[in-house]
Write a protein that holds these residues in place. Structure first.
Motif, PDB file in Angstrom:
ATOM      1  N   VAL A 181      47.452  27.765  -1.423  1.00  0.00           N
ATOM      2  CA  VAL A 181      48.209  27.374  -2.054  1.00  0.00           C
ATOM      3  C   VAL A 181      47.522  25.766  -2.362  1.00  0.00           C
ATOM      4  O   VAL A 181      46.901  25.668  -1.308  1.00  0.00           O
ATOM      5  N   ASP A 182      46.864  25.614  -3.406  1.00  0.00           N
ATOM      6  CA  ASP A 182      45.978  24.162  -3.504  1.00  0.00           C
ATOM      7  C   ASP A 182      46.959  23.028  -2.510  1.00  0.00           C
ATOM      8  O   ASP A 182      48.148  22.918  -2.967  1.00  0.00           O
ATOM      9  N   ALA A 183      46.498  21.583  -2.369  1.00  0.00           N
ATOM     10  CA  ALA A 183      46.816  20.736  -2.362  1.00  0.00           C
ATOM     11  C   ALA A 183      47.231  20.400  -2.803  1.00  0.00           C
ATOM     12  O   ALA A 183      48.633  19.038  -2.518  1.00  0.00           O
ATOM     13  N   GLN A 184      47.380  20.515  -3.951  1.00  0.00           N
ATOM     14  CA  GLN A 184      48.779  19.591  -4.903  1.00  0.00           C
ATOM     15  C   GLN A 184      49.871  20.466  -5.446  1.00  0.00           C
ATOM     16  O   GLN A 184      50.895  20.578  -6.304  1.00  0.00           O
ATOM     17  N   GLY A 185      49.811  21.643  -4.094  1.00  0.00           N
ATOM     18  CA  GLY A 185      50.825  22.386  -4.733  1.00  0.00           C
ATOM     19  C   GLY A 185      50.518  24.023  -5.679  1.00  0.00           C
ATOM     20  O   GLY A 185      51.910  24.738  -6.851  1.00  0.00           O
ATOM     21  N   PHE A 186      49.336  24.035  -6.660  1.00  0.00           N
ATOM     22  CA  PHE A 186      49.487  24.993  -7.406  1.00  0.00           C
ATOM     23  C   PHE A 186      49.393  26.424  -6.716  1.00  0.00           C
ATOM     24  O   PHE A 186      48.764  26.436  -6.065  1.00  0.00           O
ATOM     25  N   LEU A 187      49.416  26.797  -7.341  1.00  0.00           N
ATOM     26  CA  LEU A 187      48.859  28.924  -7.451  1.00  0.00           C
ATOM     27  C   LEU A 187      47.833  28.586  -7.511  1.00  0.00           C
ATOM     28  O   LEU A 187      46.754  28.399  -8.228  1.00  0.00           O
ATOM     29  N   HIS A 205      44.585  29.432 -11.295  1.00  0.00           N
ATOM     30  CA  HIS A 205      43.145  28.827 -10.927  1.00  0.00           C
ATOM     31  C   HIS A 205      42.733  30.070 -10.444  1.00  0.00           C
ATOM     32  O   HIS A 205      43.231  30.546  -8.721  1.00  0.00           O
ATOM     33  N   ALA A 206      42.308  31.154 -10.831  1.00  0.00           N
ATOM     34  CA  ALA A 206      41.409  32.058 -10.081  1.00  0.00           C
ATOM     35  C   ALA A 206      40.145  32.204 -10.534  1.00  0.00           C
ATOM     36  O   ALA A 206      38.751  31.738 -10.906  1.00  0.00           O
ATOM     37  N   LEU A 237      49.684  27.372 -13.376  1.00  0.00           N
ATOM     38  CA  LEU A 237      51.160  27.320 -12.203  1.00  0.00           C
ATOM     39  C   LEU A 237      51.513  26.679 -11.433  1.00  0.00           C
ATOM     40  O   LEU A 237      50.297  27.303 -10.128  1.00  0.00           O
ATOM     41  N   ARG A 238      52.610  26.564 -10.385  1.00  0.00           N
ATOM     42  CA  ARG A 238      52.621  26.023  -9.171  1.00  0.00           C
ATOM     43  C   ARG A 238      53.690  27.400  -8.214  1.00  0.00           C
ATOM     44  O   ARG A 238      54.106  28.023  -8.571  1.00  0.00           O
ATOM     45  N   LEU A 239      52.588  26.744  -7.560  1.00  0.00           N
ATOM     46  CA  LEU A 239      53.756  27.545  -6.362  1.00  0.00           C
ATOM     47  C   LEU A 239      55.152  27.662  -6.514  1.00  0.00           C
ATOM     48  O   LEU A 239      55.762  29.117  -6.378  1.00  0.00           O
ATOM     49  N   ILE A 260      54.815  37.104  -5.236  1.00  0.00           N
ATOM     50  CA  ILE A 260      53.544  36.084  -5.171  1.00  0.00           C
ATOM     51  C   ILE A 260      53.695  34.793  -4.041  1.00  0.00           C
ATOM     52  O   ILE A 260      53.168  34.501  -3.130  1.00  0.00           O
ATOM     53  N   ALA A 261      54.731  34.686  -3.625  1.00  0.00           N
ATOM     54  CA  ALA A 261      55.288  32.665  -3.540  1.00  0.00           C
ATOM     55  C   ALA A 261      55.282  32.556  -1.455  1.00  0.00           C
ATOM     56  O   ALA A 261      54.707  32.496  -1.081  1.00  0.00           O
ATOM     57  N   ASP A 262      55.589  34.230  -1.521  1.00  0.00           N
ATOM     58  CA  ASP A 262      56.214  34.120  -0.286  1.00  0.00           C
ATOM     59  C   ASP A 262      54.383  34.538   0.737  1.00  0.00           C
ATOM     60  O   ASP A 262      53.842  34.047   1.521  1.00  0.00           O
ATOM     61  N   VAL A 263      53.370  35.267  -0.343  1.00  0.00           N
ATOM     62  CA  VAL A 263      52.278  35.084   0.294  1.00  0.00           C
ATOM     63  C   VAL A 263      51.411  34.031   0.342  1.00  0.00           C
ATOM     64  O   VAL A 263      50.645  33.660   1.181  1.00  0.00           O
ATOM     65  N   ALA A 264      51.668  33.396  -0.749  1.00  0.00           N
ATOM     66  CA  ALA A 264      50.796  32.419  -1.267  1.00  0.00           C
ATOM     67  C   ALA A 264      51.159  31.055  -0.023  1.00  0.00           C
ATOM     68  O   ALA A 264      50.305  30.712   0.492  1.00  0.00           O
TER      69      ALA A 264
END
Length: 132
Positions: free
Chosen positions: A19-25, A67-68, A88-90, A97-101
């Motif tokens: 997850v990036d600093a803005q909350g994106f996956l 973001h791939a 996609l936001r986390l 997916i969210a749990d591991v991201a």
């Protein structure tokens, strides 16, 4: 302290999430990852398999919401595969997916970056995780 990077299966594709600093996956493929993530390889593998089966639209280059990034070798240099129109936001990602991201937070927002050098301070362990 620098994040130690390792590849769980050198020579084989391995997808992991952050997850990036803005909350994106963010999805990373085919290269090294933060060492602490290797303790969760089975969970990360299961999340990648779940996404491929349940969210095939995520992997359509024309309209991918991720973001791939992919890595061409063992060096921790990742190049963007696609630029999502509506990333996609986390918080909107399925729990599988969210749990591991959430295990890997990026220090920076991905933004318009086309190349990410993980060894230049991009990654950290999630809060509450120890990097070793």
């Amino acid at each position: 302290m620098a994040t130690i990077l390792r590849h769980p299966r050198p020579g084989f594709m391995w997808d992991w999430w952050a997850v990036d600093a803005q909350g994106f996956l963010v999805q990373f493929s085919s290269g090294p990852a933060p060492e602490h993530l290797l303790a969760h390889v089975d969970r990360v593998d299961a999340a990648a398999a779940w996404a491929e089966e349940n969210c095939p639209a995520w992997f359509d280059d024309a309209h991918a919401p991720l973001h791939a990034f992919s890595c061409n070798g063992e060096l921790p240099v990742y190049t963007r595969n696609s630029v999502p129109d509506f990333p996609l936001r986390l918080s909107d990602a399925p729990a599988a997916i969210a749990d591991v991201a959430a295990l890997v937070e990026l220090h920076k927002a991905v933004g318009d970056a086309w190349t990410v050098y993980l060894d230049q301070g991009w990654v950290r362990a999630a809060r509450g995780e120890s990097p070793g």
